[in-house]
Design an enzyme around this catalytic site. Structure first.
Site, PDB file in Angstrom:
ATOM      1  N   GLY A 136     150.043   3.942  67.871  1.00 43.94           N
ATOM      2  CA  GLY A 136     149.481   3.782  66.533  1.00 43.94           C
ATOM      3  C   GLY A 136     150.311   2.961  65.564  1.00 43.94           C
ATOM      4  N   THR A 137     151.113   2.019  66.072  1.00 42.09           N
ATOM      5  CA  THR A 137     151.880   1.193  65.119  1.00 42.09           C
ATOM      6  C   THR A 137     150.949   0.288  64.312  1.00 42.09           C
ATOM      7  OG1 THR A 137     152.362  -0.605  66.676  1.00 42.09           O
ATOM      8  CG2 THR A 137     153.943   1.219  66.594  1.00 42.09           C
ATOM      9  N   ASN A 138     149.859  -0.156  64.910  1.00 41.68           N
ATOM     10  CA  ASN A 138     148.901  -0.958  64.129  1.00 41.68           C
ATOM     11  C   ASN A 138     148.208  -0.098  63.076  1.00 41.68           C
ATOM     12  OD1 ASN A 138     148.527  -3.920  64.994  1.00 41.68           O
ATOM     13  ND2 ASN A 138     148.781  -2.848  66.940  1.00 41.68           N
ATOM     14  N   MET A 141     141.972   1.920  74.150  1.00 46.15           N
ATOM     15  CA  MET A 141     141.996   1.465  75.536  1.00 46.15           C
ATOM     16  C   MET A 141     140.738   1.836  76.332  1.00 46.15           C
ATOM     17  SD  MET A 141     144.710  -0.218  75.483  1.00 46.15           S
ATOM     18  CE  MET A 141     146.216  -0.367  74.524  1.00 46.15           C
ATOM     19  N   ASN A 173     138.769  -5.720  66.542  1.00 48.77           N
ATOM     20  CA  ASN A 173     139.763  -5.369  67.562  1.00 48.77           C
ATOM     21  C   ASN A 173     140.975  -6.287  67.422  1.00 48.77           C
ATOM     22  OD1 ASN A 173     140.768  -4.150  70.043  1.00 48.77           O
ATOM     23  ND2 ASN A 173     140.247  -6.092  71.044  1.00 48.77           N
ATOM     24  N   HIS A 196     143.882  -7.985  69.738  1.00 52.72           N
ATOM     25  CA  HIS A 196     144.258  -8.252  71.134  1.00 52.72           C
ATOM     26  C   HIS A 196     145.618  -8.937  71.129  1.00 52.72           C
ATOM     27  CE1 HIS A 196     143.789  -8.865  75.371  1.00 52.72           C
ATOM     28  NE2 HIS A 196     144.221 -10.097  75.207  1.00 52.72           N
TER      29      HIS A 196
HETATM   30  C1  GAR Z   1     148.854  -3.286  70.682  1.00 53.06           C
HETATM   31  O1  GAR Z   1     149.758  -4.246  71.167  1.00 53.06           O
HETATM   32  C2  GAR Z   1     147.430  -3.825  70.762  1.00 53.06           C
HETATM   33  O2  GAR Z   1     147.357  -5.197  70.501  1.00 53.06           O
HETATM   34  C3  GAR Z   1     147.090  -3.525  72.180  1.00 53.06           C
HETATM   35  O3  GAR Z   1     147.647  -2.262  72.437  1.00 53.06           O
HETATM   36  C4  GAR Z   1     148.800  -2.073  71.605  1.00 53.06           C
HETATM   37  C5  GAR Z   1     148.633  -0.774  70.849  1.00 53.06           C
HETATM   38  O4  GAR Z   1     149.792  -0.440  70.120  1.00 53.06           O
HETATM   39  N1  GAR Z   1     145.658  -3.533  72.369  1.00 53.06           N
HETATM   40  C6  GAR Z   1     145.071  -3.931  73.481  1.00 53.06           C
HETATM   41  O5  GAR Z   1     145.677  -4.306  74.461  1.00 53.06           O
HETATM   42  C7  GAR Z   1     143.546  -3.885  73.441  1.00 53.06           C
HETATM   43  N2  GAR Z   1     142.977  -4.602  74.545  1.00 53.06           N
HETATM   44  P1  GAR Z   1     149.747   0.583  68.904  1.00 53.06           P
HETATM   45  O6  GAR Z   1     149.055   1.859  69.404  1.00 53.06           O
HETATM   46  O7  GAR Z   1     151.207   0.843  68.603  1.00 53.06           O
HETATM   47  O8  GAR Z   1     149.007  -0.046  67.768  1.00 53.06           O
END
Ligand code: GAR
Length: 207
Positions: free
Chosen positions: A12-14, A90, A107, A109
């Protein structure tokens, strides 16, 4: 005020970057619900720490993919959500969910679409493939979600350099810091301010 629903699966950093930007930049939006496909996702704690509803909905608990899509759509509709944000989600969403929020699902990516995207390209796998190929530039892309995986209209992209001695983990961190945590909140701000217009398969930004 735009109501946002967030779908997560991991750290969940995003999500954190978006919550921080809403506060710091005064983005006219409010996150009303965070839904995780994984009960152990740390993203759920991040939401709870902010006093935001945090729930788990797992595909395996539903009769089939369609039932899951419809339940997710109903969950967000019942909370008045006007934008769904996939922040490290995911699980593939089907047409029933995508059509319920047409051009209202974003989304992130972790690569420059159309490179290193589509089925099987998620999380660290993307960065492994980037290093395997030896490209010198990678980055991140925010796009609207269509029924084609990573195929919807592109909103924002940012490039990031690949270094000779990168590991997938080091590269992932650089892409997050230099690109993802910046362009995702920015795309949400543009949407919340009514500055994004989808024309065919392209996004026009009204500056
Ligand atoms: C992020 O790097 C995001 O871009 C990627 O998963 C990570 C989640 O990190 N998403 C994908 O690959 C989607 N196809 P987070 O949970 O720390 O935000």
């Amino acid at each position: 005020m735009l109501k946002i629903g967030v779908l997560v699966s991991g750290g969940g950093t995003n999500l954190q970057a978006i919550m921080d930007a809403i506060d710091a930049q005064g983005i006219p939006a409010e996150i009303v619900s965070v839904v995780s496909s994984n009960p152990n996702a740390y993203a759920l704690e991040r939401a709870k720490n902010k006093g935001i509803e945090a729930v788990t909905m797992r595909k395996r608990d539903y009769a089939d993919a369609k039932a899951y899509d419809l339940a997710l759509a109903e969950h967000f509709k019942s909370r008045g959500v006007g934008l769904v944000v996939l922040a490290g989600f995911m699980t593939i969403l089907g047409e029933d969910f995508v059509n319920a929020f047409e051009n209202k699902i974003m989304n992130i990516h972790p690569a420059l679409i159309p490179s290193f995207c589509g089925d099987g390209f998620y999380g660290l796998h993307v960065h492994e493939a980037v290093l395997e190929k030896g490209v010198k530039l990678t980055g991140a892309t925010v796009h609207f979600v269509s029924p084609i995986t990573d195929g919807g209209p592109i909103i924002l992209q940012k490039a990031v350099e690949v270094m000779d001695d990168d590991t997938p983990e080091i590269l992932q961190k650089r892409v997050m810091e230099q690109a993802e945590w910046k362009i995702f909140p920015e795309a949400i701000r543009l949407f919340a301010e009514g500055k994004l217009e989808v024309v065919g398969n392209k996004v026009r930004i009204k500056r």
